[in-house]
Design an enzyme around this catalytic site. Structure first.
Site, PDB file in Angstrom:
ATOM      1  N   TYR A 121       2.502   7.620 -12.568  1.00  0.00           N
ATOM      2  CA  TYR A 121       1.649   6.452 -12.288  1.00  0.00           C
ATOM      3  C   TYR A 121       2.216   5.688 -11.077  1.00  0.00           C
ATOM      4  CZ  TYR A 121      -0.872   2.051 -13.203  1.00  0.00           C
ATOM      5  OH  TYR A 121      -1.664   0.921 -13.111  1.00  0.00           O
ATOM      6  N   VAL A 127     -14.884   9.356 -10.414  1.00  0.00           N
ATOM      7  CA  VAL A 127     -14.387   9.216  -9.036  1.00  0.00           C
ATOM      8  C   VAL A 127     -13.611  10.438  -8.565  1.00  0.00           C
ATOM      9  CG1 VAL A 127     -14.321   6.684  -9.104  1.00  0.00           C
ATOM     10  CG2 VAL A 127     -12.261   7.991  -9.736  1.00  0.00           C
TER      11      VAL A 127
END
Ligand code: NAD
Length: 265
Positions: free
Chosen positions: A157, A66
């Site tokens: 994250y 991706v």
């Protein structure tokens, strides 16, 4: 006749699920297929153990990264041309990084942000072209409780998922005019995922690590267990179904209340 509000049908719908070879993505791909969708899974590390189940359900697994626009365009265009259009995109591919910002290299920052955020941007960009032709569509982003309430142990994250939550709301606002809905699911600790297994594998005491992860989520703690991938998939199914025709820009926590605040001691 089935009731679309309680028994969602995805007959004649075409869906792409990224990071769909394992964990939450695999559970989602299979659930959407069981409800009638023609599903294409895009993953940079296809899992052979998924092959039989995918074959039974007519799910096509495509190797795609991706982070790479060429791969994304090929995945989305293949799904749209084989399926006759594209209705559903689940931006689920993601990677974690447990490290303090002072120790994070530029490559690590790029890997997390490129996968968790840029990947969703690239997939949305190419999917929206097809959804417009179709007269509408539905995008669901797999964010995280870390996107709702940042965590101290994995700042990069948390940043990536916080930005994904912002992207969800921004694109929901921009594309309501196209009848494209954009929502997010924000899971807490989910078992049977490569991500959770990787975290537990590096713990000195696996059992103790699992217990402390469960205890950080009030409902997981009360029920004494992790969240299951199919519990996240069920929320995705609702969000892409006609029952959610008026739902856009929401970020549903499926985290056992982990993002609500500081739990009782
Ligand atoms: P997982 O590791 O089992 O699944 C992630 C999948 O994404 C893998 O199959 C992996 O090969 C794929 N992937 C990673 N980078 C990719 C890339 N560049 N291109 C294509 N595919 C790629 O873990 P999971 O928990 O099922 O993760 C799914 C999503 O859920 C992720 O976005 C993750 O951040 C999110 N999430 C997971 C948890 C959890 O506790 N497991 C909690 C909150 C959010």
């Amino acid at each position: 006749m089935t009731d679309p509000m309680t028994e969602p049908s995805l007959q004649n719908r075409v869906a792409v699920v990224t990071g769909g070879s394992s964990g939450i993505g695999r559970a989602t791909a299979c659930l959407l297929a069981r409800h009638g969708a023609r599903v294409f899974v895009g993953d940079y590390d296809p899992d052979e153990t998924a092959r039989d189940e995918f074959e039974r359900l007519g799910v096509t697994q495509v190797r795609a990264d991706v982070r790479v626009e060429h791969d994304v365009r090929a995945l989305i265009d293949e799904a749209a041309s084989a399926g006759g259009g594209l209705d559903i995109l689940v931006n689920n591919a993601g990677v974690g990084l447990v490290k303090q910002i002072t120790d994070v290299s530029e490559d690590e920052w790029d890997r997390v942000l490129d996968t968790n955020l840029k990947g969703a941007f690239l997939c949305s960009k190419h999917a929206i072209r097809h959804m417009r032709e179709r007269g509408g569509g539905s995008i669901v982003n797999t964010a995280s409780n870390a996107g709702l309430l940042p965590r101290a142990h994995d700042p990069v994250y948390s940043i990536s998922k916080g930005a994904l939550v912002a992207m969800t709301k921004s694109l929901a606002l921009c594309h309501a005019v196209d009848r494209i809905r954009v929502n997010a699911v924000c899971p807490g600790p989910v078992e049977a995922t490569r991500m959770m297994e990787a975290d537990l594998a590096v713990a000195d005491d696996r059992e103790a690590a699992a217990r402390s992860i469960i205890e950080a989520s009030p409902l997981a703690r009360a029920l004494g267990r992790f969240i299951r991938p199919d519990e996240v998939a069920a929320a995705v199914l609702y969000l892409v179904s006609d029952a959610a025709a008026m739902v856009t820009g929401t970020c549903i926590g499926i985290d056992g209340g982990k993002s609500l605040g500081v739990p009782p001691r």
